[in-house]
Design a protein around this motif. Structure first.
Motif, short mmCIF file in Angstrom:
data_model
loop_
_atom_site.label_atom_id
_atom_site.label_comp_id
_atom_site.label_asym_id
_atom_site.label_seq_id
_atom_site.Cartn_x
_atom_site.Cartn_y
_atom_site.Cartn_z
N SER A 60 0.83 -1.20 0.00
CA SER A 60 0.00 0.00 0.00
C SER A 60 0.87 1.26 0.00
N SER A 61 0.30 2.34 -0.53
CA SER A 61 0.96 3.64 -0.44
C SER A 61 0.67 4.21 0.94
N ARG A 62 1.39 5.24 1.32
CA ARG A 62 1.17 5.88 2.62
C ARG A 62 -0.26 6.38 2.74
N THR A 63 -0.82 6.89 1.66
CA THR A 63 -2.19 7.42 1.72
C THR A 63 -3.23 6.31 1.85
N LEU A 90 22.81 -5.45 -1.94
CA LEU A 90 22.32 -4.29 -2.70
C LEU A 90 21.47 -3.39 -1.82
N ASN A 91 21.29 -2.16 -2.29
CA ASN A 91 20.43 -1.22 -1.59
C ASN A 91 18.98 -1.49 -1.93
N VAL A 92 18.16 -1.46 -0.91
CA VAL A 92 16.74 -1.74 -1.08
C VAL A 92 15.91 -0.64 -0.43
N GLY A 93 14.69 -0.55 -0.85
CA GLY A 93 13.73 0.34 -0.22
C GLY A 93 12.37 -0.30 -0.33
N GLY A 94 11.57 -0.19 0.71
CA GLY A 94 10.25 -0.79 0.66
C GLY A 94 9.55 -0.72 1.99
N LYS A 95 8.67 -1.69 2.21
CA LYS A 95 7.86 -1.69 3.42
C LYS A 95 7.70 -3.09 3.98
N ASP A 101 8.18 1.61 6.87
CA ASP A 101 9.16 1.74 5.80
C ASP A 101 10.51 1.16 6.21
N ILE A 102 11.22 0.61 5.23
CA ILE A 102 12.57 0.11 5.47
C ILE A 102 13.43 0.48 4.27
N GLY A 103 14.74 0.47 4.47
CA GLY A 103 15.63 0.76 3.36
C GLY A 103 17.09 0.66 3.77
#
Length: 139
Positions: free
Chosen positions: A19-22, A96-101, A42-44
């Motif tokens: 899901s998005s933040r909204t 590797l660099n990651v971003g997500g939830k 959130d994580i990253g």
């Protein structure tokens, strides 16, 4: 209201993670009406060095929102399910660099943790998802 299975709880955690933040707050309220507790965080960063932080964020968010009690059995369930989800994404994201939830959902004894990540690789982004489940005593 129909009883929820572990599959239903897993779907809820996936929905939270993607899901998005909204959308997140609306989804939490929608799930609450079905007696499903949920949270997302959130994580990253570099996956390898971020593993302890990812587990910690899942634990803190779960305690803060009342998904779990502050006891070692519940801590172990969240930590174990989160670690399982990490292991499922680690092959693609190793180093590797990651971003997500992280999405966490609970209904009675079922707890599910989903990790949804975008993996940065030059100008390409790979997407990966991991899912872990544990069963604990009802609240």
């Amino acid at each position: 209201m129909k009883e929820k299975s572990s599959v239903d709880v897993a779907k809820a955690s996936v929905r939270m993670a993607i899901s998005s933040r909204t959308e997140e707050e609306r989804l939490i309220e929608e799930l609450k009406k079905e007696n499903v507790l949920a949270v997302a965080v959130d994580i990253g960063g570099n996956l390898n060095s971020s593993i302890p932080k990812i587990i910690e964020r899942a634990l803190v968010a779960s305690k803060r929102t009342g998904i779990i009690k502050d006891c070692h059995v519940h801590d172990g369930a969240i930590a174990g399910a989160t670690r399982e989800a990490i292991m499922q994404v680690s092959e693609k994201a190793n180093g590797l660099n990651v971003g997500g939830k992280i999405g966490v959902a609970r209904y009675k004894e079922h707890i599910s943790v989903c990790i949804f990540l975008s993996i940065g690789l030059l100008h390409l982004n790979e997407v990966v998802i991991g899912l872990g489940h544990r069963s604990i005593a009802d609240l």
